[in-house]
Each structure stands twice: as C-alpha cells, then as structure tokens.
Design a protein around this motif. Sequence first.
Motif, mmCIF file in Angstrom:
data_model
loop_
_atom_site.group_PDB
_atom_site.id
_atom_site.type_symbol
_atom_site.label_atom_id
_atom_site.label_comp_id
_atom_site.label_asym_id
_atom_site.label_seq_id
_atom_site.Cartn_x
_atom_site.Cartn_y
_atom_site.Cartn_z
ATOM 1 N N ALA A 117 1.714 30.051 -77.708
ATOM 2 C CA ALA A 117 1.528 31.478 -77.412
ATOM 3 C C ALA A 117 2.648 32.300 -78.025
ATOM 4 C CB ALA A 117 1.454 31.696 -75.900
ATOM 5 N N ASP A 118 3.884 31.823 -77.893
ATOM 6 C CA ASP A 118 5.019 32.531 -78.491
ATOM 7 C C ASP A 118 4.935 32.493 -80.010
ATOM 8 O OD1 ASP A 118 7.720 33.831 -78.202
ATOM 9 O OD2 ASP A 118 8.348 32.019 -79.281
ATOM 10 N N LEU A 119 4.591 31.328 -80.552
ATOM 11 C CA LEU A 119 4.443 31.167 -82.003
ATOM 12 C C LEU A 119 3.432 32.161 -82.564
ATOM 13 C CD1 LEU A 119 4.611 29.439 -84.712
ATOM 14 C CD2 LEU A 119 2.724 28.123 -83.763
ATOM 15 N N VAL A 120 2.246 32.212 -81.955
ATOM 16 C CA VAL A 120 1.169 33.054 -82.477
ATOM 17 C C VAL A 120 1.472 34.536 -82.264
ATOM 18 C CG1 VAL A 120 -1.291 33.599 -82.298
ATOM 19 C CG2 VAL A 120 -0.530 31.226 -82.198
ATOM 20 N N ASN A 121 2.050 34.881 -81.120
ATOM 21 C CA ASN A 121 2.400 36.282 -80.885
ATOM 22 C C ASN A 121 3.450 36.771 -81.861
ATOM 23 O OD1 ASN A 121 1.062 37.847 -78.685
ATOM 24 N ND2 ASN A 121 1.508 36.000 -77.517
ATOM 25 N N LYS A 122 4.452 35.955 -82.131
ATOM 26 C CA LYS A 122 5.466 36.342 -83.122
ATOM 27 C C LYS A 122 4.822 36.525 -84.498
ATOM 28 C CE LYS A 122 9.943 34.771 -81.363
ATOM 29 N NZ LYS A 122 9.639 34.639 -79.952
ATOM 30 N N TYR A 123 3.930 35.597 -84.851
ATOM 31 C CA TYR A 123 3.268 35.674 -86.149
ATOM 32 C C TYR A 123 2.501 36.985 -86.299
ATOM 33 C CZ TYR A 123 -0.002 34.605 -89.919
ATOM 34 O OH TYR A 123 -0.744 34.661 -91.068
ATOM 35 N N TYR A 124 1.666 37.319 -85.321
ATOM 36 C CA TYR A 124 0.844 38.524 -85.457
ATOM 37 C C TYR A 124 1.635 39.814 -85.240
ATOM 38 C CZ TYR A 124 -3.367 35.910 -86.321
ATOM 39 O OH TYR A 124 -4.311 35.102 -86.913
ATOM 40 N N ASP A 125 2.697 39.768 -84.457
ATOM 41 C CA ASP A 125 3.589 40.931 -84.390
ATOM 42 C C ASP A 125 4.180 41.220 -85.768
ATOM 43 O OD1 ASP A 125 3.204 41.425 -81.710
ATOM 44 O OD2 ASP A 125 5.059 40.460 -81.046
ATOM 45 N N LEU A 126 4.479 40.150 -86.505
ATOM 46 C CA LEU A 126 5.103 40.298 -87.819
ATOM 47 C C LEU A 126 4.117 40.711 -88.909
ATOM 48 C CD1 LEU A 126 7.409 37.138 -87.756
ATOM 49 C CD2 LEU A 126 8.206 39.510 -87.892
ATOM 50 N N VAL A 127 2.918 40.124 -88.912
ATOM 51 C CA VAL A 127 2.063 40.258 -90.090
ATOM 52 C C VAL A 127 0.905 41.241 -89.956
ATOM 53 C CG1 VAL A 127 2.574 37.845 -90.657
ATOM 54 C CG2 VAL A 127 0.393 38.402 -89.561
ATOM 55 N N THR A 128 0.577 41.700 -88.745
ATOM 56 C CA THR A 128 -0.646 42.479 -88.551
ATOM 57 C C THR A 128 -0.723 43.694 -89.466
ATOM 58 O OG1 THR A 128 -1.023 41.745 -86.283
ATOM 59 C CG2 THR A 128 -1.978 43.860 -86.903
ATOM 60 N N ASN A 129 0.318 44.523 -89.501
ATOM 61 C CA ASN A 129 0.260 45.725 -90.338
ATOM 62 C C ASN A 129 0.123 45.387 -91.816
ATOM 63 O OD1 ASN A 129 0.499 47.445 -88.169
ATOM 64 N ND2 ASN A 129 2.695 47.726 -88.369
ATOM 65 N N PHE A 130 0.862 44.362 -92.240
ATOM 66 C CA PHE A 130 0.840 44.015 -93.661
ATOM 67 C C PHE A 130 -0.521 43.462 -94.070
ATOM 68 C CE2 PHE A 130 1.798 41.425 -97.405
ATOM 69 C CZ PHE A 130 2.476 42.354 -98.172
ATOM 70 N N VAL A 131 -1.093 42.585 -93.233
ATOM 71 C CA VAL A 131 -2.397 42.007 -93.556
ATOM 72 C C VAL A 131 -3.483 43.088 -93.547
ATOM 73 C CG1 VAL A 131 -4.166 40.351 -92.839
ATOM 74 C CG2 VAL A 131 -1.751 39.722 -92.719
ATOM 75 N N GLU A 132 -3.413 43.998 -92.581
ATOM 76 C CA GLU A 132 -4.399 45.086 -92.549
ATOM 77 C C GLU A 132 -4.312 45.924 -93.823
ATOM 78 O OE1 GLU A 132 -5.686 49.080 -89.999
ATOM 79 O OE2 GLU A 132 -4.162 47.728 -89.181
ATOM 80 N N TYR A 133 -3.108 46.201 -94.280
ATOM 81 C CA TYR A 133 -2.918 47.006 -95.495
ATOM 82 C C TYR A 133 -3.445 46.281 -96.736
ATOM 83 C CZ TYR A 133 -0.392 48.772 -99.559
ATOM 84 O OH TYR A 133 -0.053 49.218 -100.809
ATOM 85 N N ARG A 134 -3.159 44.969 -96.844
ATOM 86 C CA ARG A 134 -3.513 44.246 -98.060
ATOM 87 C C ARG A 134 -4.924 43.660 -98.036
ATOM 88 N NH1 ARG A 134 0.752 42.718 -101.500
ATOM 89 N NH2 ARG A 134 -0.891 41.930 -102.841
ATOM 90 N N TRP A 135 -5.449 43.311 -96.839
ATOM 91 C CA TRP A 135 -6.701 42.561 -96.760
ATOM 92 C C TRP A 135 -7.837 43.355 -96.127
ATOM 93 C CZ3 TRP A 135 -7.679 38.322 -99.389
ATOM 94 C CH2 TRP A 135 -8.778 37.520 -99.053
ATOM 95 N N GLY A 136 -7.494 44.246 -95.188
ATOM 96 C CA GLY A 136 -8.515 44.985 -94.468
ATOM 97 C C GLY A 136 -8.454 44.665 -92.980
ATOM 98 N N GLN A 137 -9.425 45.129 -92.222
ATOM 99 C CA GLN A 137 -9.369 45.013 -90.766
ATOM 100 C C GLN A 137 -10.072 43.772 -90.226
ATOM 101 O OE1 GLN A 137 -10.859 48.846 -89.547
ATOM 102 N NE2 GLN A 137 -9.019 49.905 -90.257
ATOM 103 N N SER A 138 -10.673 42.973 -91.095
ATOM 104 C CA SER A 138 -11.241 41.674 -90.717
ATOM 105 C C SER A 138 -10.332 40.591 -91.266
ATOM 106 C CB SER A 138 -12.656 41.514 -91.281
ATOM 107 O OG SER A 138 -13.555 42.401 -90.656
ATOM 108 N N PHE A 139 -9.599 39.935 -90.384
ATOM 109 C CA PHE A 139 -8.580 38.979 -90.815
ATOM 110 C C PHE A 139 -9.186 37.592 -91.008
ATOM 111 C CE2 PHE A 139 -4.663 41.257 -88.754
ATOM 112 C CZ PHE A 139 -5.005 42.424 -89.406
ATOM 113 N N HIS A 140 -10.076 37.473 -91.975
ATOM 114 C CA HIS A 140 -10.667 36.166 -92.241
ATOM 115 C C HIS A 140 -11.167 36.098 -93.675
ATOM 116 C CE1 HIS A 140 -14.923 37.479 -92.185
ATOM 117 N NE2 HIS A 140 -14.557 38.313 -91.234
ATOM 118 N N PHE A 141 -11.490 34.880 -94.107
ATOM 119 C CA PHE A 141 -12.039 34.640 -95.431
ATOM 120 C C PHE A 141 -13.551 34.528 -95.328
ATOM 121 C CE2 PHE A 141 -7.822 32.469 -95.284
ATOM 122 C CZ PHE A 141 -7.133 33.408 -96.038
#
Length: 348
Positions: free
Chosen positions: A49-73
């Motif tokens: 839970a801590d691992l995943v929360n830290k990850y998405y706290d860090l990357v959410t804005n950047f991934v939304e900017y570069r990939w869009g609002q659907s975080f999947h392939f």
Amino acid sequence: MSQSGGLHRSLGLRGKNIAKEKLELTVEEYTKYHDIHGGDEELRKSNYADLVNKYYDLVTNFVEYRWGQSFHFAPRWHGETLRESIKRFEHFIALQLGLKKGMKVLDVGCGIGGPLREIARFSSAEITGLNNNSYQISRAKELISSAGLSEKCNFVKGDFMNMPFPDNSFDAAYAIEATIHAPDALGAYREIYRVLKPGRYFALDELCLTDRFDPTNSKHMDIKAEIELGSGLPDVRSTRQCIQAMKDAGFEVVFAKDLAEDSECPWYHDLDPGLFSWATFWNSRVGGFLTTTIVGTLEFLRIAPKGCNRLFSTLLTGSHGLITGSREQIFTATFFVLGRKPFKESEI
C-alpha cells in the motif's frame, strides 16, 4: 502548451498529492523498495500500500500529461492513434461484460477514472471506482464532475485486498492494469469474486510474464526489475499464475488470451525511442534527451522541485523494461482474462 510549460505543470505537482519539499525524499524512499536489481520482493509485498501510494503520488501528474487520463496500454491497429486504441479497448471490455443501462459495475483500481468515464458513456452503466490513493480520487472527482457523470458514477477510497462492499453487490467488475499492484493475486481476485453477483462476469487486464521468461536468465531478471521499478509493482506474475489464481478464487475462466498476439502493431509504438515520427517525437531518443535536459534545467533553476530528474530517470528505466520485455516476448502488457462467478447449486 509548450513542452517545457507542460512539464513545468506536471512536475510542479498540481494539487495536493505531495509537498514539493518532500519530493526528493519520496523518490528516494520509493526507489529503495526496488533497487535496479529488484530489491527485496517480500518487503515490497508486505508494504504494497505504501509502495503503490508513493508511486502514484509521484507519477500521476506526469503520466496524465504524457499519456492521457487512461493509465493503461491497449492492442493497436495500423492507422490507429494511441487514444483511439485505448478507447476501443475500453469499449471491448464493456462489450465482453455485456454492460448496459442500470447495471452496477465495479472498476477495481480506477486511477483517475479515464476508463470509467469512457465505459460509463459507452454503456450507460452505473460505475463505482475503487482506489486507495487519495490524490487520484480527488483528481477523478474533478474530472467526473466536468464530464457531467457525477450522478451515474462515484469513487470510493479503499483497498482491493479488503473491499468496503457487501457480498454480491455488483453486476459486473473489471480491473485494467490494477491488480498487478496486489501483493497476492489470489487474495485480490477472491475479493472481487466476493462482491460480484453469481452468474456475473469479471474482466481482467494484466501486465504479465510469458512462458518465454526464464528466471535463470540474468537479462530477463533485469528486465523484470526495470518493469517493477517503473510501474510500482511488488512483483510481475506469469500468465499461467494469473489464470490459476482466477480459478483458485472460484471463477470459471471463459476466455484468456495475450491480445498482443493479434495486434497489428506494437502497443509501445508511441513509447519506442527507435520508432520516430513527429507525433511521438518526445519519446524518441532525441526527444528523451531534450526532455531530460528540460527537467534537469527546471530542477536546477528551482522551478521544479528537487528529485524530478531522478523521478524521470525512473520512468525511463521502466519504459525501457516494458519495451525490451515486449520485443523479446518475455512480457505482455495486454493479457486479458474473462471470468464468470458461477451459481451455487442452491442458487440454480
């Protein structure tokens, strides 16, 4: 919006996901879970839970900017844009589940709600998004309000290993690259089974290792470690493990397939630094170098907080693992399983 302006916004940590002065420390704490050679897998699982929360706290804005609002392939056809392929895949999931108006559906690990909004529009179903990350839920609520879907869709903060829903609550469920973060796939699938009504379907899209993966091959293990680091994963399961966990959870496996096998072009087309086009310039080697330079300059000038360059480097490492693993066919980003919760004899 200019590249530097967009990066400034995404790395400037819009919203309250993480204090700027804590970014560098959070990146440090996150990468300690992994180490480039994989770190301690059991430590990651026990602190998922801590691992995943830290990850998405860090990357959410950047991934939304570069990939869009659907975080999947998604599987990709020739002539199809990235966003078209993602939208088509979300429609595919809705069709596999037979979604229609009035059905109550669970989106397990909904991110910021990109797939939820698209599937709700496409199917007219009522969808509840479950997410354990506070920042992503706040961002999802902003977006759902702007889309005018607040009356049909809602978001609940909770852990998919222990869902805050009664038994037999939903007419359908789906998880798109979400339960990959579970420390125990069987535990996550059992919870989904519990909250799903008998006779109803669960659609699962996972990142998985294929049968070609060799755990005694050091190159394969390095690729696996890169994927885990860049994607916030405790571990990467195999397709066989995924199917077996679904069966052990009680599901009838209706359909299981690596959708990349039928894809006309690779899902990573827009990430591959060796495939140049103006549309994907910023993912090319030159574009990646320029982005790294911009991020480093913004950090040096204290426009972006300290730690941004290391964060971007972590994402590049993950991207390298995803692409290399897919090229060597030891990994797939589009393993799809459709499961059905059977009726008990007393329910027939």
